[in-house]
Design an enzyme around this catalytic site. Structure first.
Site, PDB file in Angstrom:
ATOM      1  N   ASP A   1       0.885  -1.144   0.000  1.00 52.76           N
ATOM      2  CA  ASP A   1       0.000   0.000   0.000  1.00 52.76           C
ATOM      3  C   ASP A   1       0.940   1.215   0.000  1.00 52.76           C
ATOM      4  OD1 ASP A   1      -2.315   1.648   0.485  1.00 52.76           O
ATOM      5  OD2 ASP A   1      -1.655   1.795   2.570  1.00 52.76           O
ATOM      6  N   LEU A   2       0.450   2.375  -0.374  1.00 55.48           N
ATOM      7  CA  LEU A   2       1.321   3.557  -0.423  1.00 55.48           C
ATOM      8  C   LEU A   2       1.161   4.450   0.812  1.00 55.48           C
ATOM      9  CD1 LEU A   2       3.238   5.497  -2.004  1.00 55.48           C
ATOM     10  CD2 LEU A   2       1.179   6.492  -3.026  1.00 55.48           C
ATOM     11  N   ASP A   3      -0.044   5.032   0.932  1.00 54.94           N
ATOM     12  CA  ASP A   3      -0.295   6.001   2.005  1.00 54.94           C
ATOM     13  C   ASP A   3      -0.247   5.328   3.374  1.00 54.94           C
ATOM     14  OD1 ASP A   3      -0.812   8.208   0.214  1.00 54.94           O
ATOM     15  OD2 ASP A   3      -2.725   7.276  -0.260  1.00 54.94           O
TER      16      ASP A   3
ATOM     17  N   LYS B   1      -8.688   5.861   6.250  1.00 53.37           N
ATOM     18  CA  LYS B   1      -7.499   5.234   5.682  1.00 53.37           C
ATOM     19  C   LYS B   1      -7.858   4.068   4.770  1.00 53.37           C
ATOM     20  CE  LYS B   1      -4.015   6.674   8.973  1.00 53.37           C
ATOM     21  NZ  LYS B   1      -3.070   6.272  10.023  1.00 53.37           N
TER      22      LYS B   1
ATOM     23  N   LYS C   1     -10.931  -1.191  -1.503  1.00 55.83           N
ATOM     24  CA  LYS C   1     -10.650  -2.049  -0.354  1.00 55.83           C
ATOM     25  C   LYS C   1     -11.812  -1.873   0.621  1.00 55.83           C
ATOM     26  CE  LYS C   1      -5.742  -0.928  -0.919  1.00 55.83           C
ATOM     27  NZ  LYS C   1      -4.564  -0.232  -0.379  1.00 55.83           N
TER      28      LYS C   1
ATOM     29  N   THR D   1       1.184  10.198   4.078  1.00 53.71           N
ATOM     30  CA  THR D   1       0.358  11.227   3.448  1.00 53.71           C
ATOM     31  C   THR D   1      -0.949  11.453   4.196  1.00 53.71           C
ATOM     32  OG1 THR D   1      -0.299   9.451   2.024  1.00 53.71           O
ATOM     33  CG2 THR D   1       1.184  11.080   1.067  1.00 53.71           C
TER      34      THR D   1
ATOM     35  N   GLU E   1       0.197  -3.311   4.703  1.00 52.83           N
ATOM     36  CA  GLU E   1      -0.954  -2.410   4.820  1.00 52.83           C
ATOM     37  C   GLU E   1      -1.033  -1.718   6.173  1.00 52.83           C
ATOM     38  OE1 GLU E   1      -3.547  -0.881   3.926  1.00 52.83           O
ATOM     39  OE2 GLU E   1      -3.825  -1.519   1.862  1.00 52.83           O
ATOM     40  N   ASP E   2      -1.458  -0.457   6.166  1.00 54.66           N
ATOM     41  CA  ASP E   2      -1.657   0.253   7.441  1.00 54.66           C
ATOM     42  C   ASP E   2      -3.136   0.422   7.779  1.00 54.66           C
ATOM     43  OD1 ASP E   2      -2.102   2.171   5.350  1.00 54.66           O
ATOM     44  OD2 ASP E   2      -2.048   3.723   6.901  1.00 54.66           O
TER      45      ASP E   2
ATOM     46  N   SER F   1      -2.541   0.545  -4.317  1.00 53.65           N
ATOM     47  CA  SER F   1      -3.050   1.715  -3.602  1.00 53.65           C
ATOM     48  C   SER F   1      -4.407   2.157  -4.126  1.00 53.65           C
ATOM     49  CB  SER F   1      -2.055   2.870  -3.759  1.00 53.65           C
ATOM     50  OG  SER F   1      -2.617   4.084  -3.335  1.00 53.65           O
ATOM     51  N   ALA F   2      -5.223   2.719  -3.232  1.00 52.11           N
ATOM     52  CA  ALA F   2      -6.534   3.252  -3.632  1.00 52.11           C
ATOM     53  C   ALA F   2      -6.397   4.647  -4.226  1.00 52.11           C
ATOM     54  CB  ALA F   2      -7.447   3.320  -2.409  1.00 52.11           C
TER      55      ALA F   2
END
Ligand code: BG6
Ligand code: MG
Length: 214
Positions: free
Chosen positions: A8-10, A44, A144, A16, A168-169, A113-114
């Site tokens: 995942d990115l953020d 998130k 997600k 971010t 994933e966070d 990522s979303a």
């Protein structure tokens, strides 16, 4: 045993969430709503459209489709302005060393990522070249916790889901990875993240060799 890692990115590679938080708070002024930190946590991993719907629900505000469209655009303009100054120093601790180890050991790497802004963020932070495949909010149709984003990532890498590990966070992301039949490492607090195979608070505490224990 495992061939690929899907990130995942953020909140996993870069932080971010603070910029999303600021941008939503600024937007909330239109309908007198002050987003709380706890509410921001619930956003998130959730798409932009769904985030606005949740916020309007919390604010007890009925907006027209036209109003929502304008607000989504406005929120993103604020967000783009906020992330325009991002640079490699915002990559979270331990991430580069972990990606380095993965490459060295022959793992494939994908983004799941979303965000529709993932490409810009990867460019600004210099992360783009690490990825064998990039799946972001521009190519997925289901948010997600639907597993689509990760299944598309696995497919792009040519790996079965069982050979993939997701990082994933967000709870929605952990649920998505599990729904896709993948292993998942949560990045954050073990008391908040449920259902992950392992939870780390930062990549500084994880060695690639430990992935074999998952
Ligand atoms: C996710 C974030 O990665 O992307 C969410 O965790 C965000 O908070 C979502 O809403 C969509 O991002 P964007 O950049 O397309 O608005
Ligand atoms: Mg995230």
């Amino acid at each position: 045993k495992y061939k690929a890692c899907l990130f995942d990115l953020d909140g996993v590679l870069v932080d971010t969430a603070v910029y999303h938080f600021q941008a939503w708070k600024i937007l909330g002024k239109h309908f007198n709503f002050e987003l709380s930190h706890e509410q921001n946590e619930e956003l998130k991993g959730i798409s932009r459209v769904e985030s606005l719907d949740k916020i309007l629900h919390w604010a007890h505000f009925q907006a027209t489709q036209e109003q929502k469209g304008r607000w989504l655009k406005e929120k993103n303009e604020t967000y783009l302005e906020l992330i325009s100054h991002m640079n490699p120093s915002e990559i979270l601790p331990g991430v580069i060393s972990f990606l380095d180890q993965l490459k060295e050991q022959g793992y494939l790497i994908a983004l799941g990522s979303a965000s529709k802004n993932a490409g810009i963020i990867l460019e600004k932070t210099g992360l783009t070249t690490w990825f064998n495949a990039i799946i972001d909010g521009n190519v997925v149709t289901k948010s997600k916790p639907d597993p689509e984003v990760f299944l598309k990532g696995a497919e792009a890498l040519g790996c079965p889901a069982t050979a993939c590990i997701v990082f994933e966070d967000a709870q929605a992301g952990i649920d998505a990875a599990k729904a896709g039949g993948m292993k998942v490492v949560g990045v954050g607090s073990p008391t908040i993240l449920r259902g992950a195979d392992k939870v780390i608070s930062s990549f500084t505490e994880l060695q690639v060799s430990e992935l074999l224990l998952l």
